[in-house]
Design an enzyme around this catalytic site. Structure first.
Site, PDB file in Angstrom:
ATOM      1  N   GLU A 283     -10.104 -47.743   8.690  1.00 12.81           N
ATOM      2  CA  GLU A 283      -9.704 -49.143   8.884  1.00 12.81           C
ATOM      3  C   GLU A 283     -10.741 -50.140   8.354  1.00 12.81           C
ATOM      4  OE1 GLU A 283      -7.014 -48.825  12.903  1.00 12.81           O
ATOM      5  OE2 GLU A 283      -9.174 -48.822  13.187  1.00 12.81           O
TER       6      GLU A 283
HETATM    7  C1  TNX Z   1      -6.679 -46.505  15.438  1.00 12.42           C
HETATM    8  S1  TNX Z   1      -7.628 -43.839  14.718  1.00 12.42           S
HETATM    9  C2  TNX Z   1      -8.051 -46.472  15.336  1.00 12.42           C
HETATM   10  C3  TNX Z   1      -8.871 -46.909  16.463  1.00 12.42           C
HETATM   11  C4  TNX Z   1      -8.035 -47.422  17.614  1.00 12.42           C
HETATM   12  C5  TNX Z   1      -6.829 -46.535  17.793  1.00 12.42           C
HETATM   13  C6  TNX Z   1      -5.989 -46.893  18.979  1.00 12.42           C
HETATM   14  C7  TNX Z   1      -8.626 -44.621  13.996  1.00 12.42           C
HETATM   15  C8  TNX Z   1      -9.366 -43.843  13.036  1.00 12.42           C
HETATM   16  N1  TNX Z   1      -8.737 -45.915  14.271  1.00 12.42           N
HETATM   17  O1  TNX Z   1      -9.786 -47.884  16.023  1.00 12.42           O
HETATM   18  O2  TNX Z   1      -8.827 -47.413  18.752  1.00 12.42           O
HETATM   19  O3  TNX Z   1      -6.047 -46.593  16.632  1.00 12.42           O
HETATM   20  O4  TNX Z   1      -4.996 -45.922  19.234  1.00 12.42           O
END
Ligand code: TNX
Length: 474
Positions: A283
């Site tokens: 992300e």
């Molecule tokens: C996605 S999974 C994210 C996290 C959040 C999560 C909540 C991932 C690699 N990143 O930053 O906490 O979703 O479900």
């Protein structure tokens, strides 16, 4: 008498009669642990329950023979014995132990759980409890998500501001509350692990045959680090207690960023005996594509020079400059979303393997039902127990089958999770479903109904251990 074990063993042949544990003795490696968990008296040798090394059992596996006169548990390594002890705990949970002959070994060598201690902090006692919780299901790795926008949770001696300034906040505020995951107020303890506390967690995990996998997430999810050291970012940062993602990035073109990574990685590697270091990479929505690729190549090279096998969330596979053997952690859905399959295959093409954590089935932080007080609703959520069970890691990305998989991991993100009891409620029983997918060879798994029917036996262990869980009929 029915014999119900989760995760399902490779082979179970019921016998006649039972063995009575009350008043029995135990000998061999792990006798002390059996004494703690089942109340047996330890003897030098020749116990009624005999634990033995050197059996010819498959790697990570064990054989368990229960007869009216005694129990013999054998394995090639102590980790296999430990797994067998977990089976025995379930057999013993509902009265006399049924006679049985079991042969068992794991499908995958990496069976992981992840706890996000950044969004809400969990103190040492809570983490130890989670370690015991996951050991029961034969998990052997605990991935700690140690850093995020809301907080930096591990003391780094060469960078003291990370925890002096970067660890004061968590989601929803409520600083303090150490040991309860925060939010309860009243305490004024810091929201991070000192290096000694982290060592204590690593050692406790090792006593349960669990390897700690530390994650230092970058270049996104770094607001707390930038609060502590503003030169790490392109613009100033404020402490953050919300739950948005994707707004922070390390400064990609500044040398101080790479000095920082060197310092942090050196200390984390020095504190962590296991083979893995997780560098995040997910992300990074505030980092341009070009900068992301520049960053991943440099950051992974710095980290790999410290001799660890790196792990990255699947977005890291956008880079073709990964150190050989870097492991990809897939967190898209059971039907891969944009780019996820390609990015995950890239790890395999660069000599690595894959850990499967599909968010729509393996994310323990997704709510069980709409409008639940606990849990997030995304990833096609809510996610029921049946959904958490009904998938296979070798069927998700074409080209990634049994051979390309290192294993499976069930993450628990903690945006909504403020106490270890809440964590347990979200984790159990769904974590038992993921445990069975990670441990039981495909042929040993049957239907969801069969799995659900076996859960009653492990519920007795959860109840005896005081582990919170969602009602099995809920
Ligand atoms: C996605 S999974 C994210 C996290 C959040 C999560 C909540 C991932 C690699 N990143 O930053 O906490 O979703 O479900």
């Amino acid at each position: 008498m029915s014999i119900a074990i989760v995760p399902a063993p490779v082979s179970v042949v019921p016998g006649d009669g039972t063995f009575t544990l009350a008043g029995a003795t135990v000998s061999g490696p792990l006798a002390e642990y059996l004494s703690e968990t089942l109340g047996l008296a330890v003897v030098e040798s020749g116990g009624d329950v005999r634990l033995e090394l050197g059996s010819g059992a498959a790697p990570g596996g064990y054989t368990l023979e229960v007869a009216p006169a005694g129990i013999r548990l054998a394995a090639d390594a102590t980790a296999g014995l430990f797994a067998g002890v977990q089976t025995l705990r379930q057999l013993a949970a509902n009265g006399p132990v049924p006679c049985v002959s079991i042969e068992d070994h794991p499908r995958f060598s990496y069976r992981g759980a992840m706890l996000d201690v950044a969004r809400h902090f969990f103190g040492v006692a809570d983490v130890k409890r989670y370690i015991d919780d996951i050991a029961l299901l034969k998990f052997n790795h605990l991935h700690l998500h140690l850093t995020d926008d809301q907080g930096w949770r591990l003391e780094i001696l060469s960078r003291p501001e990370l925890t002096a300034k970067g660890a004061t906040t968590q989601v929803g505020g409520g600083g303090g509350g150490r040991g309860s995951g925060g939010g309860s107020g009243g305490f004024d303890a810091p929201l991070f692990y000192t290096q000694d506390e982290y060592r204590e967690i690593v050692a406790y995990a090792a006593s349960r045959f669990i390897t700690i996998v530390p994650e230092i997430d970058m270049p996104g999810h770094t607001n707390a680090a930038i609060v502590a050291y503003p030169e790490l970012g392109d613009s100033p940062a404020e402490p953050y207690e919300g739950i948005e993602v994707g707004f922070s990035s390390l400064a990609i073109r500044s040398e101080s960023t790479y000095d920082f990574i060197e310092d942090v990685v050196r200390e984390v590697v020095g504190l962590t005996p296991g083979p893995y270091l997780h560098l995040g990479g997910d992300e990074s929505l505030s980092t341009t594509d070009e900068d992301f690729l520049t960053f991943i190549a440099r950051a992974t090279a710095i980290a790999a020079a410290h001799g660890r096998t790196l792990i990255g969330w699947h977005e890291m596979g956008r880079s073709r400059d990964l150190p050989a053997g870097t492991i990809g952690q897939y967190w898209s859905f059971t039907t891969p979303q944009e780019g996820a399959a390609e990015h995950t295959l890239s790890f395999v093409e660069q000599g690595g393997r894959v850990i499967m954590s599909p968010a729509d089935v393996a994310y323990l932080d997704i709510a069980y039902e709409p409008d639940a007080a606990l849990g997030l609703v995304w990833a096609n959520g809510p996610t029921s127990l049946e959904q958490a069970y009904d998938w296979d890691p070798a069927d998700i990305v074409p080209g990634i089958g049994e051979e390309q998989l290192l294993g499976v991991e069930a993450p628990l993100w903690t945006e909504t999770v403020r106490s270890i009891g809440d964590a347990e409620y979200l984790a159990f029983p769904r974590m038992a479903a993921v445990a069975e997918i990670a441990w039981s060879p495909r042929g040993a798994r049957q239907s969801f109904a069969d799995f659900a029917g076996r859960l009653g036996s492990i519920e007795a262990v959860w109840d005896a251990a005081g582990i919170r869980h969602r009602p099995l009929d809920g």
